[in-house]
Design a protein around this motif. Structure first.
Motif, PDB file in Angstrom:
ATOM      1  N   VAL A  70       0.853  -1.187   0.000  1.00 43.19           N
ATOM      2  CA  VAL A  70       0.000   0.000   0.000  1.00 43.19           C
ATOM      3  C   VAL A  70       0.890   1.239   0.000  1.00 43.19           C
ATOM      4  O   VAL A  70       2.047   1.190   0.448  1.00 43.19           O
ATOM      5  N   PRO A  71       0.391   2.373  -0.483  1.00 45.54           N
ATOM      6  CA  PRO A  71       1.204   3.594  -0.488  1.00 45.54           C
ATOM      7  C   PRO A  71       1.576   4.027   0.925  1.00 45.54           C
ATOM      8  O   PRO A  71       0.809   3.821   1.872  1.00 45.54           O
ATOM      9  N   ALA A  72       2.734   4.641   1.065  1.00 44.02           N
ATOM     10  CA  ALA A  72       3.173   5.138   2.370  1.00 44.02           C
ATOM     11  C   ALA A  72       2.195   6.161   2.929  1.00 44.02           C
ATOM     12  O   ALA A  72       2.097   6.351   4.146  1.00 44.02           O
ATOM     13  N   ALA A  73       1.423   6.803   2.051  1.00 40.50           N
ATOM     14  CA  ALA A  73       0.415   7.774   2.480  1.00 40.50           C
ATOM     15  C   ALA A  73      -0.704   7.108   3.271  1.00 40.50           C
ATOM     16  O   ALA A  73      -1.516   7.801   3.898  1.00 40.50           O
ATOM     17  N   ASN A  74      -0.752   5.780   3.267  1.00 38.95           N
ATOM     18  CA  ASN A  74      -1.778   5.056   4.029  1.00 38.95           C
ATOM     19  C   ASN A  74      -1.410   4.871   5.497  1.00 38.95           C
ATOM     20  O   ASN A  74      -2.191   4.299   6.258  1.00 38.95           O
TER      21      ASN A  74
END
Length: 416
Positions: free
Chosen positions: A235-239
């Motif tokens: 998953v993106p680090a923004a998650n």
């Protein structure tokens, strides 16, 4: 401390009870039939949710909603008696968008989500259009101490990669469950309580697999208490939710109000069990006397009333403390209610089941289902033993401030 219900709360209690009596209780048999026929979500749930929202009985549990967020903005003390009413029917809280684990997840997102995360996940949860799950417990370690979890969350460029196995993940089998909040370790070498982080993982992410919906005492919940595996889940680090290393602190913040909700729903179930037991005892005779005229049954009724009222006051005190000083300062009281209420729940249900005889363990009453969930609650949010140990540690620490003072009350003659 004043735990008397305000005029505002009394009005809400009347409205929630009326909604239960007019719209939810009459649908319970249909709910059972559809669930047993594997039709889930049930056909009428969205209709009831829309009606509850239209009547202003929606998101009753969040005190700090923004103006553009739908809800009633109640304190924990104000919400507690409403949760008690909902606890009479196992699925009622979903109608009001007050169901676990969504409530705790909405609390987390409300406190710690970025604006983008709020828009993507909190907004639809507040609207009741999706469901969610919280993935912390693991089968291979004693997860009552969350520092033991082994699921890895590894940074890889602009992503996090998750590998691990979770179980008893409530809601993961719900067809509308779209998002998992997953707790794992991002830095095993950090201080013990700074190793964990939480990330948002959409259910349809490759590598997420619901292995099975685990029965609880051979009872399968339609929303699920699932075993879930994560295999190279990216998953993106923004998650990331909150900061890296803040997972343990976030978990503690999530659990305080949620335990109020669980405990008050349990008190609602116990109250219903007492009502059923009392009515049954006035209808059925054995050996020429009504059941309540037999000493043991009368004693069960009296003890149940005393114990329920005691428990309710302790939960209301705890709710008041969380509102006044926060969950951290109320941690002893939170552990006290969590150790006390599930046992009360099962004890009163067990007495009622005995008064009903064989009917009490059949589907003809709600008692067996309520007892089953009460028994499961002795593990949820930490087993009894962990909370009892925590209470003892806090009492010992407090006693050290005045250690020896109580000795003055001992009637021991002085030694030569």
């Amino acid at each position: 401390m004043n735990f008397g219900y305000t005029e505002k709360v009394e009005d809400l209690r009347r409205r929630v009870r009326a909604f239960m009596d007019e719209h939810i209780v009459p649908r319970h048999q249909q709910w059972l039939e559809e669930v047993h026929a594997s039709q889930y979500p049930v056909s009428f749930m969205e209709e009831l949710k829309a009606q509850a929202r239209a009547e202003g009985l929606w998101n009753l549990f969040l005190p700090h909603l923004k103006d553009d967020e739908p809800g009633t903005r109640l304190t924990n003390l104000e919400y507690a008696p409403l949760a008690e009413i909902m606890g009479r029917i196992s699925w009622a809280s979903e109608v009001f968008n007050c169901n676990a684990p969504d409530t705790g997840n909405m609390e987390l997102l409300h406190m710690f989500a970025t604006p983008a995360q709020r828009e993507q996940w909190l907004a639809p949860l507040l609207d009741g259009t999706i469901r969610s799950a919280f993935a912390m417990t693991e089968p291979d370690v004693p997860s009552s101490d969350a520092t033991n979890i082994t699921t890895s969350i590894r940074r890889d460029g602009g992503d996090y990669v998750i590998d691990g196995r979770k179980w008893f993940i409530t809601n993961a089998a719900h067809p509308n469950c779209k998002i998992l909040i997953v707790m794992g370790k991002t830095n095993p070498d950090a201080p013990t309580h700074e190793q964990q982080s939480m990330v948002l993982v959409p259910m349809d992410t490759p590598g997420v697999k619901v292995v099975r919906n685990i029965p609880v005492l051979n009872h399968v919940s339609p929303e699920g208490h699932c075993e879930v595996t994560f295999t190279n889940v990216r998953v993106p680090a923004a998650n990331l939710l909150g900061d890296e290393g803040s997972g343990f602190a976030l978990a503690q913040a999530r659990l305080g109000p949620g335990r109020i909700h669980h405990c008050m729903r349990s008190i609602g179930a116990a109250e219903l069990a007492l009502e059923l037991m009392t009515e049954r005892s006035q209808e059925r005779k054995t050996f020429g006397k009504y059941l309540h005229q037999h000493g043991i049954v009368g004693e069960w009724i009296a003890k149940s009333r005393i114990e329920i009222d005691q428990a309710r006051l302790l939960v209301l005190k705890t709710a008041w403390l969380i509102d006044e000083v926060g969950a951290k300062a109320a941690r002893k009281e939170i552990s006290m209610i969590k150790a006390l209420i599930p046992q009360l729940h099962t004890t009163v249900c067990d007495r009622a089941m005995q008064v009903f005889g064989a009917m009490g363990v059949s589907p003809d009453t709600p008692l067996a289902d309520h007892w089953t969930w009460g028994r499961a609650l002795r593990y949820a949010d930490g087993p009894d033993e962990v909370h009892l140990q925590a209470i003892a540690r806090m009492e010992i620490a407090k006693s050290k401030e005045t250690l020896g003072a109580a000795a003055a009350y001992l009637n021991v003659p002085p030694r030569d």
